[in-house]
Write a protein that holds these residues in place. Structure first.
Motif, PDB file in Angstrom:
ATOM      1  N   ASN A   1      26.776  93.841 123.751  1.00 39.42           N
ATOM      2  CA  ASN A   1      27.317  93.261 124.984  1.00 39.42           C
ATOM      3  C   ASN A   1      28.432  92.259 124.720  1.00 39.42           C
ATOM      4  N   ASP A   2      28.819  92.115 123.460  1.00 44.73           N
ATOM      5  CA  ASP A   2      29.787  91.087 123.098  1.00 44.73           C
ATOM      6  C   ASP A   2      31.157  91.663 122.744  1.00 44.73           C
ATOM      7  N   ASP A   3      31.591  92.698 123.478  1.00 41.11           N
ATOM      8  CA  ASP A   3      32.995  93.113 123.387  1.00 41.11           C
ATOM      9  C   ASP A   3      33.873  91.929 123.793  1.00 41.11           C
ATOM     10  N   SER A   4      35.092  91.867 123.255  1.00 44.16           N
ATOM     11  CA  SER A   4      35.936  90.720 123.565  1.00 44.16           C
ATOM     12  C   SER A   4      37.406  91.084 123.492  1.00 44.16           C
ATOM     13  N   ILE A   5      38.213  90.294 124.184  1.00 41.84           N
ATOM     14  CA  ILE A   5      39.663  90.361 124.088  1.00 41.84           C
ATOM     15  C   ILE A   5      40.169  88.941 123.874  1.00 41.84           C
ATOM     16  N   SER A   6      41.276  88.792 123.149  1.00 37.26           N
ATOM     17  CA  SER A   6      41.818  87.459 122.892  1.00 37.26           C
ATOM     18  C   SER A   6      43.296  87.569 122.563  1.00 37.26           C
ATOM     19  N   ALA A   7      43.981  86.435 122.627  1.00 39.71           N
ATOM     20  CA  ALA A   7      45.397  86.341 122.278  1.00 39.71           C
ATOM     21  C   ALA A   7      45.645  84.965 121.695  1.00 39.71           C
ATOM     22  N   GLY A   8      46.647  84.876 120.811  1.00 40.60           N
ATOM     23  CA  GLY A   8      46.920  83.590 120.200  1.00 40.60           C
ATOM     24  C   GLY A   8      48.095  83.635 119.255  1.00 40.60           C
ATOM     25  N   VAL A   9      48.107  82.696 118.309  1.00 36.69           N
ATOM     26  CA  VAL A   9      49.194  82.574 117.343  1.00 36.69           C
ATOM     27  C   VAL A   9      48.618  82.513 115.940  1.00 36.69           C
ATOM     28  N   LYS A  10      49.426  82.923 114.980  1.00 36.90           N
ATOM     29  CA  LYS A  10      49.059  82.894 113.570  1.00 36.90           C
ATOM     30  C   LYS A  10      50.200  82.238 112.799  1.00 36.90           C
ATOM     31  N   TRP A  11      49.849  81.273 111.959  1.00 38.34           N
ATOM     32  CA  TRP A  11      50.855  80.518 111.216  1.00 38.34           C
ATOM     33  C   TRP A  11      50.516  80.542 109.733  1.00 38.34           C
ATOM     34  N   VAL A  12      51.475  80.956 108.933  1.00 39.45           N
ATOM     35  CA  VAL A  12      51.303  81.007 107.476  1.00 39.45           C
ATOM     36  C   VAL A  12      52.331  80.094 106.851  1.00 39.45           C
ATOM     37  N   TRP A  13      51.897  79.200 105.989  1.00 34.03           N
ATOM     38  CA  TRP A  13      52.860  78.311 105.343  1.00 34.03           C
ATOM     39  C   TRP A  13      52.500  78.119 103.874  1.00 34.03           C
TER      40      TRP A  13
ATOM     41  N   MET B   1      46.554  80.010 109.219  1.00 35.16           N
ATOM     42  CA  MET B   1      45.838  79.384 110.319  1.00 35.16           C
ATOM     43  C   MET B   1      45.998  80.239 111.570  1.00 35.16           C
ATOM     44  N   GLN B   2      44.903  80.398 112.320  1.00 28.65           N
ATOM     45  CA  GLN B   2      44.915  81.264 113.489  1.00 28.65           C
ATOM     46  C   GLN B   2      44.234  80.553 114.652  1.00 28.65           C
ATOM     47  N   LEU B   3      44.893  80.532 115.808  1.00 24.13           N
ATOM     48  CA  LEU B   3      44.365  79.885 117.004  1.00 24.13           C
ATOM     49  C   LEU B   3      44.437  80.884 118.151  1.00 24.13           C
ATOM     50  N   GLU B   4      43.274  81.133 118.820  1.00 29.14           N
ATOM     51  CA  GLU B   4      43.223  82.143 119.871  1.00 29.14           C
ATOM     52  C   GLU B   4      42.403  81.639 121.055  1.00 29.14           C
ATOM     53  N   SER B   5      42.634  82.263 122.187  1.00 29.83           N
ATOM     54  CA  SER B   5      41.829  82.064 123.378  1.00 29.83           C
ATOM     55  C   SER B   5      41.446  83.439 123.900  1.00 29.83           C
ATOM     56  N   GLY B   6      40.189  83.615 124.269  1.00 30.67           N
ATOM     57  CA  GLY B   6      39.758  84.947 124.685  1.00 30.67           C
ATOM     58  C   GLY B   6      38.530  84.912 125.555  1.00 30.67           C
ATOM     59  N   LYS B   7      37.973  86.091 125.790  1.00 32.91           N
ATOM     60  CA  LYS B   7      36.837  86.226 126.691  1.00 32.91           C
ATOM     61  C   LYS B   7      35.909  87.314 126.190  1.00 32.91           C
ATOM     62  N   TYR B   8      34.600  87.016 126.193  1.00 35.48           N
ATOM     63  CA  TYR B   8      33.575  87.999 125.878  1.00 35.48           C
ATOM     64  C   TYR B   8      33.120  88.696 127.155  1.00 35.48           C
ATOM     65  N   ALA B   9      32.745  89.959 127.032  1.00 36.64           N
ATOM     66  CA  ALA B   9      32.275  90.711 128.196  1.00 36.64           C
ATOM     67  C   ALA B   9      30.991  90.120 128.750  1.00 36.64           C
ATOM     68  N   SER B  10      30.211  89.458 127.894  1.00 35.31           N
ATOM     69  CA  SER B  10      28.922  88.920 128.322  1.00 35.31           C
ATOM     70  C   SER B  10      29.027  87.551 128.972  1.00 35.31           C
ATOM     71  N   SER B  11      30.249  86.990 129.077  1.00 40.11           N
ATOM     72  CA  SER B  11      30.405  85.641 129.614  1.00 40.11           C
ATOM     73  C   SER B  11      31.634  85.572 130.508  1.00 40.11           C
ATOM     74  N   ASN B  12      31.536  84.714 131.523  1.00 44.94           N
ATOM     75  CA  ASN B  12      32.683  84.485 132.405  1.00 44.94           C
ATOM     76  C   ASN B  12      33.582  83.365 131.896  1.00 44.94           C
ATOM     77  N   ASP B  13      33.141  82.647 130.861  1.00 48.73           N
ATOM     78  CA  ASP B  13      33.893  81.507 130.353  1.00 48.73           C
ATOM     79  C   ASP B  13      34.953  81.952 129.356  1.00 48.73           C
ATOM     80  N   VAL B  14      36.022  81.183 129.290  1.00 51.47           N
ATOM     81  CA  VAL B  14      37.052  81.384 128.276  1.00 51.47           C
ATOM     82  C   VAL B  14      36.593  80.720 126.978  1.00 51.47           C
TER      83      VAL B  14
END
Length: 383
Positions: free
Chosen positions: A371-383, A1-14
């Motif tokens: 135009n949809d370059d992006s950066i993100s960060a988050g967590v990854k959980w394997v069980w 399971m992977q949960l991230e928050s990030g931003k696209y270059a084409s948008s100001n929204d998270v």
């Protein structure tokens, strides 16, 4: 399971991202559910039961009879069927997570017979047809588009008698049952030893990507003239044959695959791939994929794709992964480059950061989303 928050270059929204892969396996039952969700106006979501299969062994040779959903050729192969293979490029796919498409199976049943040591025959049948799924175009009742971020867009304007008109689209699918209630069938044979794998196959199924016919007219709306285009999709039946061969004891374990259309001999695809063990205790993969034909009006991942997916173990806890994909067909050149850093807090939990870069020409696969370059960060959980 992977949960991230990030931003696209084409948008100001998270933007929030969630992806999960839930697997379960017993002696007679296998399931593999994949889900993906991306928030925001351009987001998309998918819940895909890629494998839901019940199987029983019958006879003295332990032949396999299976029911449910799976890729019928997977019973002959030890490696997964990917979109980067000749077969995967023409088979039904889930493209909702556009930068990480997956090859889906059929809903039906099949029989795998063990003829002799290393030799198997496989038959499969499906009474249901599910087309390739991609990000939504978001066509409103008025015919305007509100597409998801990675949707492949149709033309937005048309010239009629030399004048440009905005296009309003209407989709006429007819009865959904006429699309879903279509049959598919496959027969295949495989030979597998310690150093060599070969399989040959032939199958018939509706084309997972629709052919379209359309009519157009001029309509007045709010004192503005628009072109109203009525699109009727059809999923024409196709007949394919192909083979795959892998040399397991040779450096990089090269795998070659070729598919050929049996009704239209101009339809064919070819892939060559390899893999090698890395310090991350995972396999780096690389290769090329092409449809061996001239450029088309619709860009494709198989437009002379060259790719590499390489994991590196920088330390015992720190891992770096890079993905590089580029289409090299003249006039449709593009590339996608993704880098991921994972820091493992323990064997189950990791922190991660990702950066994705896209570029390309106007009429190219990744260029549509440059135009949809992006950066993100988050967590990854394997069980």
């Amino acid at each position: 399971m992977q949960l991230e928050s990030g931003k696209y270059a084409s948008s100001n929204d998270v933007t929030g991202f969630f992806a999960a892969n839930l697997k379960d396996q017993s002696e007679s039952f296998v399931s593999d559910f994949q889900t993906y969700f991306e928030s925001g106006a351009g987001g998309a979501w998918s819940l895909d039961p890629r494998i839901v299969r019940y199987q029983v062994e019958i006879g003295e040779n332990n032949d396999t009879l299976w029911f449910g959903r799976d890729h019928p050729l997977q019973f002959l192969r030890s490696t997964p069927i990917t979109p980067f293979s000749a077969l995967g490029s023409i088979w039904t796919q889930n493209d909702i997570h556009a930068l990480e498409p997956v090859v889906d199976g059929w809903i039906g049943f099949g029989y795998v017979k063990n003829v002799a040591p290393g030799i198997k025959l496989s038959l499969a049948y499906s009474p249901l047809f599910i087309p390739t799924f991609g990000p939504s175009l978001g066509i409103s009742n008025q015919g305007t588009l509100n597409p998801a971020r990675f949707a492949q867009l149709p033309p937005q304007q048309v010239n009629i008698n030399g004048a440009p008109f905005a296009i309003d689209y209407q989709i006429q699918t007819g009865q959904i049952s006429s699309i879903v209630l279509q049959q598919s069938a496959l027969m295949a044979a495989g030979y597998d030893t310690h150093g060599l794998h070969v399989d040959v196959y032939a199958y018939t199924a509706p084309n997972p990507n629709p052919s379209t016919s359309y009519t157009e007219a001029i309509a007045l709306k709010n004192q503005t003239a628009n072109a109203v285009v009525t699109v009727t999709p059809t999923f024409d039946r196709q007949y394919w044959s192909g083979f795959q061969a892998q040399l397991k004891d040779v450096l990089f374990q090269p795998t070659v695959e070729f598919t050929q259309g049996l009704q239209d001999f101009s339809l064919h695809s070819f892939s060559l791939s390899g893999s090698v063990q890395t310090l991350a205790k995972a396999r780096a993969t690389f290769g090329l994929l092409t449809h061996l034909s001239s450029p088309s009006t619709t860009p494709s991942l198989s437009d002379w794709l060259v790719y590499a997916q390489i994991p590196f173990a920088l330390t015992a806890r720190l891992e770096f992964k890079t993905i590089f994909e580029t289409t090299l067909l003249t006039g449709q050149q593009s590339f996608y480059w993704a880098n991921t850093v994972e820091y493992h807090l323990n064997p189950q939990l990791a922190l991660l950061a990702e950066a994705k870069i896209l570029s390309g020409q106007d009429n190219s696969y990744f260029g549509e989303w440059r135009n949809d370059d992006s950066i993100s960060a988050g967590v990854k959980w394997v069980w």
